[in-house]
Design a protein around this motif. Structure first.
Motif, PDB file in Angstrom:
ATOM      1  N   TYR A   1       0.847  -1.186   0.000  1.00  0.00           N
ATOM      2  CA  TYR A   1       0.000   0.000   0.000  1.00  0.00           C
ATOM      3  C   TYR A   1       0.886   1.240   0.000  1.00  0.00           C
ATOM      4  CZ  TYR A   1      -3.781  -3.175   1.297  1.00  0.00           C
ATOM      5  OH  TYR A   1      -4.687  -4.183   1.319  1.00  0.00           O
ATOM      6  N   SER A   2       0.824   2.030  -1.053  1.00  0.00           N
ATOM      7  CA  SER A   2       1.658   3.219  -1.124  1.00  0.00           C
ATOM      8  C   SER A   2       1.024   4.398  -0.397  1.00  0.00           C
ATOM      9  CB  SER A   2       1.945   3.592  -2.576  1.00  0.00           C
ATOM     10  OG  SER A   2       0.737   3.763  -3.298  1.00  0.00           O
TER      11      SER A   2
ATOM     12  N   GLU B   1       1.912  10.891  -1.211  1.00  0.00           N
ATOM     13  CA  GLU B   1       1.088   9.786  -0.719  1.00  0.00           C
ATOM     14  C   GLU B   1       1.460   9.532   0.732  1.00  0.00           C
ATOM     15  OE1 GLU B   1       1.881   6.529  -3.304  1.00  0.00           O
ATOM     16  OE2 GLU B   1       0.636   7.295  -4.938  1.00  0.00           O
ATOM     17  N   MET B   2       0.474   9.204   1.553  1.00  0.00           N
ATOM     18  CA  MET B   2       0.733   8.942   2.966  1.00  0.00           C
ATOM     19  C   MET B   2      -0.182   7.842   3.477  1.00  0.00           C
ATOM     20  SD  MET B   2       1.454  12.615   4.843  1.00  0.00           S
ATOM     21  CE  MET B   2       2.072  11.829   6.346  1.00  0.00           C
ATOM     22  N   VAL B   3       0.282   7.154   4.508  1.00  0.00           N
ATOM     23  CA  VAL B   3      -0.543   6.169   5.206  1.00  0.00           C
ATOM     24  C   VAL B   3      -0.796   6.661   6.613  1.00  0.00           C
ATOM     25  CG1 VAL B   3       0.334   4.240   3.854  1.00  0.00           C
ATOM     26  CG2 VAL B   3       1.504   4.892   5.960  1.00  0.00           C
ATOM     27  N   ALA B   4      -1.838   6.152   7.227  1.00  0.00           N
ATOM     28  CA  ALA B   4      -2.173   6.532   8.602  1.00  0.00           C
ATOM     29  C   ALA B   4      -1.003   6.207   9.530  1.00  0.00           C
ATOM     30  CB  ALA B   4      -3.427   5.812   9.055  1.00  0.00           C
TER      31      ALA B   4
ATOM     32  N   SER C   1       4.142  17.063  10.851  1.00  0.00           N
ATOM     33  CA  SER C   1       2.757  16.840  10.424  1.00  0.00           C
ATOM     34  C   SER C   1       2.484  15.346  10.416  1.00  0.00           C
ATOM     35  CB  SER C   1       2.510  17.422   9.035  1.00  0.00           C
ATOM     36  OG  SER C   1       1.152  17.260   8.653  1.00  0.00           O
ATOM     37  N   THR C   2       1.428  14.933  11.119  1.00  0.00           N
ATOM     38  CA  THR C   2       1.125  13.514  11.291  1.00  0.00           C
ATOM     39  C   THR C   2      -0.248  13.177  10.716  1.00  0.00           C
ATOM     40  OG1 THR C   2       2.448  13.438  13.313  1.00  0.00           O
ATOM     41  CG2 THR C   2       0.866  11.654  12.978  1.00  0.00           C
ATOM     42  N   PHE C   3      -0.284  12.117   9.942  1.00  0.00           N
ATOM     43  CA  PHE C   3      -1.548  11.565   9.452  1.00  0.00           C
ATOM     44  C   PHE C   3      -2.125  10.744  10.606  1.00  0.00           C
ATOM     45  CE2 PHE C   3      -3.449   9.269   5.472  1.00  0.00           C
ATOM     46  CZ  PHE C   3      -4.620   8.981   6.159  1.00  0.00           C
ATOM     47  N   VAL C   4      -3.036  11.340  11.346  1.00  0.00           N
ATOM     48  CA  VAL C   4      -3.569  10.710  12.557  1.00  0.00           C
ATOM     49  C   VAL C   4      -4.401   9.488  12.222  1.00  0.00           C
ATOM     50  CG1 VAL C   4      -4.982  11.049  14.622  1.00  0.00           C
ATOM     51  CG2 VAL C   4      -3.531  12.915  13.775  1.00  0.00           C
TER      52      VAL C   4
ATOM     53  N   VAL D   1      -9.679  12.436   6.331  1.00  0.00           N
ATOM     54  CA  VAL D   1      -8.319  12.286   6.829  1.00  0.00           C
ATOM     55  C   VAL D   1      -8.043  13.373   7.869  1.00  0.00           C
ATOM     56  CG1 VAL D   1      -5.892  12.586   6.206  1.00  0.00           C
ATOM     57  CG2 VAL D   1      -7.372  11.132   4.802  1.00  0.00           C
ATOM     58  N   HIS D   2      -7.554  12.942   9.030  1.00  0.00           N
ATOM     59  CA  HIS D   2      -7.213  13.858  10.123  1.00  0.00           C
ATOM     60  C   HIS D   2      -5.701  14.048  10.147  1.00  0.00           C
ATOM     61  CE1 HIS D   2      -7.084  14.449  14.813  1.00  0.00           C
ATOM     62  NE2 HIS D   2      -6.667  15.523  14.150  1.00  0.00           N
ATOM     63  N   LEU D   3      -5.268  15.306  10.043  1.00  0.00           N
ATOM     64  CA  LEU D   3      -3.856  15.662  10.079  1.00  0.00           C
ATOM     65  C   LEU D   3      -3.590  16.562  11.275  1.00  0.00           C
ATOM     66  CD1 LEU D   3      -3.560  16.596   6.306  1.00  0.00           C
ATOM     67  CD2 LEU D   3      -2.590  14.533   7.348  1.00  0.00           C
TER      68      LEU D   3
END
Length: 217
Positions: A22-23, A127-130, A145-148, A166-168
């Motif tokens: 998963y990218s 692209e980001m994952v949780a 910065s965090t992908f919560v 998406v919560h950042l």
């Protein structure tokens, strides 16, 4: 506008097995800056006599040798009651987002002056994952910065989006949300609509989307 799926799935075939990689979520889809857009937000702090209205300026400047388009979003307080309230401009924020360079904040303007970030603050990768984070050292501070995670959308405009936001969390280096930069704090975004909820430094409540407009320029 339809809310589109935005999770990138890459499948790699190797010998007799098929591992799946998963990218991540394609973050550009969560931060559209095309066309003519406005967003209206109402705070969960019901003592506030105003709503917050954000307006996208469709013109843009460029960075990175013309590869990045930087857009200005203006935020205004608009009174909803007559109780000691005055319509006023709050701030402008300079944003960009694309699949190559990710989502960035380049600076902001307030009545107190202009702040420019060099380098710009990285809000997301392309692209980001949780659970993933991106870090920027700029202006003497270390921003994270965090992908919560993916959560219920904090909006009052519609119930159709469910738990697809998406919560950042954007930390300006002090490790908390009490005081600090105007643009630090929590953001909730959804594909095709950009920021639909936010609770930034020193906000007394969460700003939730109550209405949005979009038109082709």
């Amino acid at each position: 506008m339809r809310v589109l799926g935005s999770f990138a799935l890459v499948v790699t075939l190797a010998a007799c097995d098929s591992p799946i990689t998963y990218s991540g979520y394609q973050m550009e889809q969560y931060f559209p800056f095309d066309g003519l857009r406005t967003w209206e937000y109402v705070s969960t702090d019901t003592s506030l006599p105003y709503k917050l209205v954000a307006t996208l300026d469709p013109s843009f400047t460029t960075e990175q040798g013309g590869e990045i388009q930087v857009f200005r979003v203006s935020y205004d307080r608009v009174c909803v009651t007559e109780d000691a309230c005055t319509d006023e401009w709050v701030r402008d924020v300079l944003w960009s987002s694309d699949g190559t360079y990710g989502t960035r904040i380049w600076g902001f303007d307030t009545a107190g002056g202009t702040v420019s970030f060099d380098p710009s603050v990285q809000v997301t990768d392309g692209e980001m994952v949780a659970g993933a984070s991106v870090v920027t050292d700029t202006g003497g501070d270390t921003w994270t910065s965090t992908f919560v995670g993916v959560e219920t959308c904090p909006v009052i405009w519609t119930q159709e989006w469910g738990d697809r936001c998406v919560h950042l969390h954007l930390d300006d280096g002090d490790g908390d949300d009490d005081g600090g930069s105007w643009v630090a704090g929590h953001y909730w975004v959804i594909t095709n609509y950009n920021v639909v909820g936010m609770e930034l430094t020193d906000d007394t409540g969460q700003w939730q989307l109550s209405y949005a407009t979009y038109a082709v320029e």
